[in-house]
Structure formats: structure tokens, C-alpha cells
Design a protein around this motif. Structure first.
Motif, mmCIF file in Angstrom:
data_model
loop_
_atom_site.group_PDB
_atom_site.id
_atom_site.type_symbol
_atom_site.label_atom_id
_atom_site.label_comp_id
_atom_site.label_asym_id
_atom_site.label_seq_id
_atom_site.Cartn_x
_atom_site.Cartn_y
_atom_site.Cartn_z
ATOM 1 N N MET A 192 41.898 32.459 33.318
ATOM 2 C CA MET A 192 42.297 33.832 33.656
ATOM 3 C C MET A 192 41.470 34.374 34.824
ATOM 4 S SD MET A 192 42.956 35.617 29.936
ATOM 5 C CE MET A 192 43.930 36.966 30.651
ATOM 6 N N ARG A 193 40.187 34.084 34.825
ATOM 7 C CA ARG A 193 39.324 34.546 35.925
ATOM 8 C C ARG A 193 39.744 33.894 37.241
ATOM 9 N NH1 ARG A 193 34.197 33.091 32.307
ATOM 10 N NH2 ARG A 193 34.003 34.989 31.039
ATOM 11 N N GLU A 211 37.584 41.555 28.061
ATOM 12 C CA GLU A 211 37.729 40.912 29.371
ATOM 13 C C GLU A 211 39.114 40.294 29.517
ATOM 14 O OE1 GLU A 211 35.677 37.604 32.331
ATOM 15 O OE2 GLU A 211 34.898 37.852 30.293
ATOM 16 N N ALA A 212 39.584 39.628 28.474
ATOM 17 C CA ALA A 212 40.905 38.985 28.541
ATOM 18 C C ALA A 212 42.003 40.021 28.743
ATOM 19 C CB ALA A 212 41.159 38.179 27.268
ATOM 20 N N GLU A 213 41.920 41.123 28.037
ATOM 21 C CA GLU A 213 42.943 42.170 28.171
ATOM 22 C C GLU A 213 42.919 42.788 29.560
ATOM 23 O OE1 GLU A 213 42.012 44.723 24.910
ATOM 24 O OE2 GLU A 213 43.298 43.619 23.500
ATOM 25 N N GLN A 241 46.017 42.573 32.189
ATOM 26 C CA GLN A 241 46.592 43.811 32.731
ATOM 27 C C GLN A 241 46.661 43.740 34.252
ATOM 28 O OE1 GLN A 241 44.314 47.331 31.817
ATOM 29 N NE2 GLN A 241 46.030 48.701 32.196
ATOM 30 N N ASN A 242 45.613 43.220 34.855
ATOM 31 C CA ASN A 242 45.609 43.110 36.313
ATOM 32 C C ASN A 242 46.638 42.083 36.786
ATOM 33 O OD1 ASN A 242 44.382 43.879 38.899
ATOM 34 N ND2 ASN A 242 43.702 41.752 38.976
ATOM 35 N N GLN A 260 49.477 42.861 39.442
ATOM 36 C CA GLN A 260 49.479 42.130 40.708
ATOM 37 C C GLN A 260 50.773 41.342 40.906
ATOM 38 O OE1 GLN A 260 47.400 42.429 43.191
ATOM 39 N NE2 GLN A 260 46.080 43.854 42.053
ATOM 40 N N LEU A 261 51.346 40.847 39.811
ATOM 41 C CA LEU A 261 52.635 40.169 39.931
ATOM 42 C C LEU A 261 53.677 41.123 40.506
ATOM 43 C CD1 LEU A 261 54.724 37.907 39.349
ATOM 44 C CD2 LEU A 261 55.006 38.943 37.075
ATOM 45 N N LYS A 262 53.741 42.305 39.960
ATOM 46 C CA LYS A 262 54.704 43.299 40.442
ATOM 47 C C LYS A 262 54.466 43.599 41.923
ATOM 48 C CE LYS A 262 56.561 47.912 39.464
ATOM 49 N NZ LYS A 262 56.559 48.317 40.886
#
Length: 549
Positions: free
Chosen positions: A463-464, A525-527, A531-532, A536-538
Motif C-alpha cells: 500500500m505504501r 495507516e491502512a485506512e 482513502q488516498n 487519487q484514482l478518481k
């Protein structure tokens, strides 16, 4: 980082350099240990000493050293030993050297484990030196500990201040004593010159740490150097030992030698590495020349070739990376696949069949890492198909900024495909440990928690890594090759899907961690990362959707 990516070098010095049968028997013992690779055996008749060099992981390197010591215990008799080199034991000194993916502190732990096991198994005294030492400054260096040598050891062991770190303070005549600890990797490096021996030596005196006899130090730290002449090659060399290449890397030694040679109107024609080198030493050289000449190079293979070319490492004989770089020597697939496990190295068909099989691994975590790697790779591809084309010359500086993080993310995510499966396997193994006694229960509980933590940290790292791609991908989406618009869109979807997949793996494994605060920190941290990723996809899809040219 998995243990397969951790490389330690061991350089044991045995007090036998004349009897080839003994020398070979010790070599065979080292070779017999799985996961260990014997790189060099260097016997000396006058010193009556043989230096072995082998590499392995933190666990296998200890077994390799112990295997060699067991044979030496049977075959070497110090009561009959004579030689020109100072010594105090059959296995005189056994240093461990961090090569790749390991710290000095990890090597200290390895040396102490070896010392403890050696003393317990063979009943011999063992001393610690260097960073591993715990008894004070009076016994940190080899000369301090070896003072008096074998002949003075019996009396020395009776002194309280020379009580061994491991084993009893009892003199073992056939063995003597062993010293173990940690030292930095030493690079033996020669710079080739069309010059006389005296001219080469003048430059060596300018460079080496001790300098000349006037007490004034030379320009380079951790550098030993002399000049000599090779009759068979009809050229001079500056022969250098770099005892800490982090402080004085090979490219610095080369450039400083070239500077002095130019002032003396002499020609430097290239250089050579004696033996093997860590990959990092060549990457450091490549990065220096990339920055100096404002080059744009991404691939590790290309960086290695740049270093070989600029340092002239193939002048006297071909420098073959897979034969000369330690990490490549240990990798099944050589340089290109170093650090990537069997799932990452295999075909797409093999991975799909493995996921579809009736086994819990590879599972969602490996798939998430694979999808994320493809997403970042697509972003890098679009950048590469924009960079270097005349119609987008104005975008060159932006592409030079955007491509590296996407390319690096793809390379970082490849090992994660296997890391997830390995983490699951390690957790299951920990859960199967015996717990019939209280000590066993404590060992099992600690092992389970360590493995559980890894099952969370591996997908969290995915994820990071994804999180570090979005800014670059947005730049590529906004100005990159318009013909690759769909590739950007697919890449963005893949990155977000990879983040979601990793998130699910974090959440499902959190219940196995007992520490509530640690669980909550991982979850927060995972959440946040998820969320980011969604936002960022959008953003990237909106940018790509609005582009028409």
C-alpha cells in the motif's frame, strides 16, 4: 526484507596452509551446507594459514562456519603449528561481513550466535572483537586479543580480564582459541596506468590514509595503497584496499587517481576488481556518473554496465557481472531477477494456475502485489513512450522526474508477490510449533507474534509503494503520450485494486496481533492509504478522461 535477500560474507582464517588434504576437507565442509557458496580459498605456505571466503544468509552462514570448524577441530593440531602469521588458534579468527540487506548490528548478532555455538559444541574458548566486543576497549582489536599468541594463551586465560566471552577459561592445546566479530567489506581494487612503478607509488602515497612517512595523511580515508609494476602486462598499477567503501567508494579512488595522473601527465587506462564486489559499490559509481553527466538511466543492468565502462573494469579481462558481483552469484536468475522469488520469476500462466489451485497460497496478497506491480509498470511504460520522442522534447525534464518512481515501484513490488506467500507460510509454521512446556510456550508465542506482524507489514508495504506512485502517474496522465491514454487508465485501476487487495489482507491478519495499540496503528495507516488511493484514482481518471490531445 526476506532472509533470501540478506547476504553476509564469512572470512574464517584457519591455521593450516600446507596440507592440501586438510585445506580441501575444510572447503568440502563449507560447500556441504545448503544456501552457502564458497567463493575463494587462499592458502599460504609460509604463513601456514588459509583464508576462506564464503557467503550466505544470516542462518546459513553460521552453519557454514560451524561445519568448517568441526572439520578443523579433527584435523588441525596447534601443538605442532609453526608459521609466519600471528595466530592463537586452529580457527584463528572468523569475521562476518555485511554485504547486502544486513546491518552491522545483525552481523554482530550472527557472530555472537556462532561464538556461543562453537564454544558449546567443541568446548573451546571464544573471544569477541570489534563491534561485537562487550568487555571493554582493552580487548576490541585483533592485535590486543592475539597478543602473546598461541604460546602465551595458557597463562593469558588464567587472568580475570581475559576470561573468554564464550566457553570456559580452559586451555585446549590442540585448538587454542578463536576470535569472532564483524568487519566491513574490503574491496581489493587496482588502477591501471602507463607509468613507472615509482610514479604509480607516488600517487598511491597521495591517496592512502597513512600518507607518506612525514606523518601527513593522504587524501582518502579507509584506503591502503601501494604502486607496483606488472611485467606480464607491461603497465603499472596502484594497488588499493578499500576497507570501508561507504566512506571511500571505488569511483572516488579512481577519480582521485586520475586527477593526480593528469597533473603528472600520465595515462590511466582502466582498473580492475580483485575477487568479488557488492552490487552497491557499482551502483554508487553509476549514480555518481549519472549525476555528473546528467544521464537518465533506470535499469540496474544499465547502471552496472555504465560503472564497468567508466571505471574501465574490463580492460585486462572481461568483467562479467554474474560472475563478479556477490548478489548476482547467489541469485538463481542472475542480476535481472535478484531478490525476486519463484512466483515473481515464473510465467503468468504458472502464477494463475498456482492461485487457482486448491491451496491457500499464493492468494489475495500475492495477487494484489502482482496487480499493483502491473499498474506502476504501465505508468512507467507510458512515460518511456513519451520520453525521447522529438514531438515531446519539451516534456523531457518532466518525464525524467515521473518515470523513475513508477519504474522503481514496479521493481519493488515484484518481490512482494512471494513475500506475501512466505509470510503466510511462516505464520502457519509458527502456529505448529510445540508448546508442551512453559519455555516452549514462550518461544511459540513470540514466534507467532513475529510472524503475525509480518503478515500485516507485507501488504502494508504494498500500500505504501502504491501511494508513492500517484503523483507521477497524474503527471503522465496529464501530458504523456496521448496514444497511451488507455494504458494510463488501466494502470490507475490496477494500482487502486492492488491497494484494496493489500488492505483486505492487512485487516484480516490484524486479529492475530495481540498488542491493541499496534493493531490500531496498522489499521489507521491502512485506512488512510486506501482513502488516498481511492481519491487519487478518481483524480487520474478525470485527468485522462478530459484529454483529447
Amino acid at each position: 526484507m526476506s532472509s533470501s535477500n540478506k547476504i553476509i560474507e564469512c572470512v574464517p582464517n584457519f591455521s593450516e596452509g600446507r596440507d592440501q588434504k586438510v585445506i580441501d576437507s575444510i572447503s568440502d565442509a563449507i560447500r556441504s551446507v545448503p544456501g552457502v557458496r564458497l567463493l575463494d580459498v587462499d592458502p599460504g605456505a609460509s604463513t601456514n594459514r588459509t583464508v576462506y571466503t564464503f557467503v550466505g544468509s544470516p542462518s546459513t552462514i553460521v552453519q557454514g562456519a560451524l561445519a568448517a570448524a568441526r572439520v578443523a577441530y579433527q584435523l588441525i593440531d596447534m601443538t605442532k603449528h609453526k608459521g609466519s602469521h600471528p595466530r592463537m588458534g586452529a580457527l584463528d579468527v572468523c569475521p562476518f561481513v555485511p554485504v547486502s540487506g544486513v546491518s552491522v548490528s545483525e552481523c554482530v548478532a550472527v557472530s555472537r550466535e556462532f561464538g556461543s555455538q562453537l564454544a558449546e559444541e567443541l568446548g573451546v574458548p571464544v573471544f569477541l572483537y570489534g563491534d561485537a566486543s562487550v568487555k571493554g576497549d582493552y580487548r576490541r582489536t585483533m592485535p590486543q586479543i592475539r597478543a602473546g599468541e598461541y604460546e602465551g594463551l595458557s597463562d593469558k586465560l588464567q587472568q580475570k580480564e581475559w576470561e573468554p566471552d564464550y566457553g570456559a577459561a580452559t586451555f585446549v592445546p590442540r585448538w587454542g582459541a578463536t576470535v569472532t566479530g564483524v568487519r566491513k567489506f574490503l574491496i581489493a581494487y587496482n588502477i591501471n596506468m602507463i607509468a613507472t612503478k615509482e610514479q604509480a607509488h607516488r600517487i598511491a602515497l597521495n591517496l592512502r590514509s597513512q600518507g607518506r612517512n612525514d606523518g601527513k595523511p593522504g587524501r582518502l580515508q579507509h584506503c591502503q595503497a601501494i604502486g607496483w609494476y606488472l611485467q606480464e602486462k607491461n603497465m603499472a598499477q596502484i594497488s588499493i584496499n578499500l576497507t570501508d567503501f561507504d566512506v571511500t567508494p571505488i569511483h572516488l579512488a579512481y577519480e582521485e587517481a586520475c586527477k593526480d595522473a593528469a597533473e603528472m601527465q600520465l595515462a590511466v587506462t582502466g582498473s580492475e576488481v580483485v575477487g568479488l564486489v557488492p552490487l552497491q559499490s557499482l551502483i554508487m559509481a553509476a549514480d555518481y556518473y549519472i549525476e555528473k553527466d546528467k544521464l537518465f538511466i533506470l535499469e540496474e543492468e544499465h547502471k552496472v554496465q555504465l560503472a564497468i565502462h567508466r571505471l574501465g573494469l574490463s580492460q585486462l579481462s572481461p568483467f562479467v557481472p554474474n560472475d563478479r558481483i556477490i548478489e548476482y552469484c547467489l541469485s538463481e536468475g542472475g542480476g535481472a531477477e535478484r531478490g525476486v522469488g519463484p512466483l515473481g520469476r515464473g510465467s503468468v500462466a504458472q502464477l494463475v494456475k498456482g492461485v487457482a489451485a486448491r491451496t491457500p497460497a499464493p492468494g489475495g496478497g500475492s495477487v494484489a502485489a502482482t496487480v499493483a506491480a502491473l499498474g506502476s509498470a504501465l505508468g512507467a511504460m507510458v512515460g518511456q513512450l513519451t520520453y525521447g520522442k522529438r514531438q515531446w522534447d519539451a516534456l523531457e525534464s518532466r518525464m525524467r522526474t515521473c518515470i523513475p518512481p513508477l519504474h522503481d515501484a514496479a521493481m519493488m513490488l515484484l518481490p512482494a508477490i512471494d513475500d506475501d506467500t512466505d509470510a503466510f507460510s511462516d505464520y502457519m509454521s509458527a502456529c505448529r510449533l510445540s508448546s508442551s512446556t512453559e519455555p516452549e510456550k514462550e518461544v511459540k508465542a513470540a514466534a507467532v507474534q513475529k510472524a503475525a506482524r509480518t503478515t500485516v507489514e507485507v501488504p502494508l508495504k504494498v500500500m505504501r509503494t502504491v501511494d508513492g506512485c500517484w503523483e507521477a502517474l497524474a503527471q503522465v496522465a496529464s501530458v504523456g503520450n496521448i496514444n497511451c491514454k488507455s494504458d494510463v487508465q488501466v494502470g490507475a485501476r490496477c494500482l487502486e485494486t492492488g491497494s484494496w487487495g493489500a488492505y483486505y489482507n492487512v485487516i484480516i491478519n490484524l486479529d492475530n496481533i495481540e498488542d491493541k495499540e499496534e493493531r490500531e496503528a496498522f489499521k489507521r495507516e491502512a485506512e488512510s492509504l486506501l482513502q488516498n488511493a481511492t481519491a487519487q484514482l478518481k483524480n487520474v481518471l478525470d485527468i485522462a478522461h478530459k484529454r483529447t490531445a
